[in-house]
Design an enzyme around this catalytic site. Structure first.
Site, PDB file in Angstrom:
ATOM      1  N   CYS A 114      40.293  43.013  38.126  1.00  0.00           N
ATOM      2  CA  CYS A 114      41.261  43.146  39.225  1.00  0.00           C
ATOM      3  C   CYS A 114      41.131  44.480  39.945  1.00  0.00           C
ATOM      4  O   CYS A 114      41.722  44.678  41.006  1.00  0.00           O
ATOM      5  CB  CYS A 114      42.681  42.987  38.697  1.00  0.00           C
ATOM      6  N   HIS A 245      48.124  46.631  42.699  1.00  0.00           N
ATOM      7  CA  HIS A 245      47.604  45.323  42.291  1.00  0.00           C
ATOM      8  C   HIS A 245      48.792  44.452  41.888  1.00  0.00           C
ATOM      9  O   HIS A 245      49.738  44.918  41.260  1.00  0.00           O
ATOM     10  CB  HIS A 245      46.642  45.496  41.108  1.00  0.00           C
ATOM     11  N   ASN A 275      48.803  36.503  40.963  1.00  0.00           N
ATOM     12  CA  ASN A 275      47.738  37.482  40.728  1.00  0.00           C
ATOM     13  C   ASN A 275      46.423  36.927  41.274  1.00  0.00           C
ATOM     14  O   ASN A 275      45.876  35.973  40.729  1.00  0.00           O
ATOM     15  CB  ASN A 275      47.641  37.752  39.218  1.00  0.00           C
TER      16      ASN A 275
END
Ligand code: UT7
Length: 318
Positions: A114, A245, A275
């Site tokens: 990520c 994030h 996500n």
């Protein structure tokens, strides 16, 4: 005179299909209430069958190039941050280059979980500031629905698909101020897709020890944020925006609290996007630029955390 890397255009793409928590209730032993309370997620976008990562990247890239009013033929570099490439190789960046109809520029992928987009931005900043290149396209694009086990409630509720892109170029006005990139391979097994080249017996879906990861995420992100401010001699109060994030609203909240940044100064998309791994920051950034929250001259801190484990930050003046 000092050179800076400046973001001159942003773009994003979310697939049309939306999968809500209620849809998931019909598929798994879960509830909208559990998902919202533990993660802040209400829905996520999911690709149509057969859609490829480079296709998502292309739409986001064309929007970023249009926003910057830049001819793709003038790009020196294309970097795609992804954990869900079209193929093992060639890179998704090469497929994207082909889709954009351009030739002869450097193109490759970055795999940093990520944190991929933050890694890519930090790395390209080095090329631009040292005069190696003038202009680059940086994309975070993911089809996590292809690597989610839809029978596994621990992970299936958490992820979504999407892409975000930025065009950066050299300039004399302040842009990227610093980047801080980290990895700790001792934690490779707390978030992973074990299956890969050479072993067909291993699971090819996301495995995660969510609880452990949660704690490491809050600590690492808080540390990297302190590191970034210190490196720039900045106070927490000087930050205009935090673009984190988007893994879990509770992680975002914990880091914002430590930073003393009020939540109305944090761009939060996890509720609608879930996500999307390396796509989550450029998706959130583009949204906040287009809706007028993030404006030219403001200071923005991006921070991310992901499989590897990796974590990092980029501090910039937009
Ligand atoms: O993108 C970067 C990497 N990802 C992350 O940073 C994610 C970090 N971790 C997290 O966000 C959180 O740990 C999760 C959202 C994954 C889980 O939240 P949690 O508060 O840590 O829950 P838990 O794992 O401790 O599970 C609590 C309970 C368990 O039941 P028992 O053992 O208490 O009876 C789970 O089995 O919740 C259960 N559970 C669920 N229940 C309903 C787990 N998943 C679900 C679900 N629906 N989808």
């Amino acid at each position: 005179m000092r050179s800076y890397t400046r973001i001159v255009g942003t773009g994003a793409y979310l697939p049309e299909k939306v999968l809500t928590n209620q849809d998931l209730e019909a598929m798994l032993d879960t509830s909208d209430e559990w998902i919202r309370e533990r993660t802040g997620i209400r829905e996520r976008h999911i690709v149509a069958e057969g859609e490829r990562c480079s296709r998502l990247a292309e739409v986001a890239s064309r929007r970023a190039l249009a926003a910057a009013d830049i001819d793709p033929a003038t790009l020196d570099f294309i970097v795609v941050a992804t954990t869900t490439p079209d193929q093992v190789f060639p890179s998704t960046a090469c497929f994207l280059q082909r889709r954009l109809g351009i030739r002869d520029c450097c193109a490759f992928d970055i795999v940093a979980g990520c944190t991929g987009f933050v890694y890519a931005l930090g790395m390209i900043d080095q090329f631009i500031r040292t005069g190696g290149i003038k202009r680059a396209l940086i994309v975070g694009a993911e089809i996590l629905s292809y690597i989610v086990d839809w029978q596994d409630r621990d992970t299936a509720v958490l992820f979504g698909d999407g892409a975000g892109a930025v065009v950066v170029e050299v300039g004399s006005e302040p842009g990227i101020l610093s980047s801080h990139l980290h990895a700790e391979g001792a934690y490779t097994d707390i978030l992973q897709v074990p299956g890969g080249v050479g072993d067909r017996t291993r699971n090819s879906y996301i495995e995660m020890r969510g609880n452990e990861l949660f704690k490491v995420a809050v600590t690492s992100l808080s540390d990297v944020v302190e590191e970034t401010l210190k490196a720039n001699g900045m106070q927490k109060s000087e930050l205009d925006w935090l673009v984190p994030h988007q893994a879990n609203f509770r992680i975002i909240q914990a880091v914002a609290r430590r930073l003393k940044v009020p939540l109305d100064r944090v761009i939060i998309t996890v509720g609608e996007h879930a996500n999307t791994s390396s796509a989550s920051i450029p998706l959130a950034f583009d949204l906040a630029i287009r809706d007028g929250r993030i404006r030219r001259g403001q200071t923005v801190l991006m921070e991310a955390f992901g499989g590897g484990i990796t974590w990092g930050s980029v501090l910039l003046v937009y």
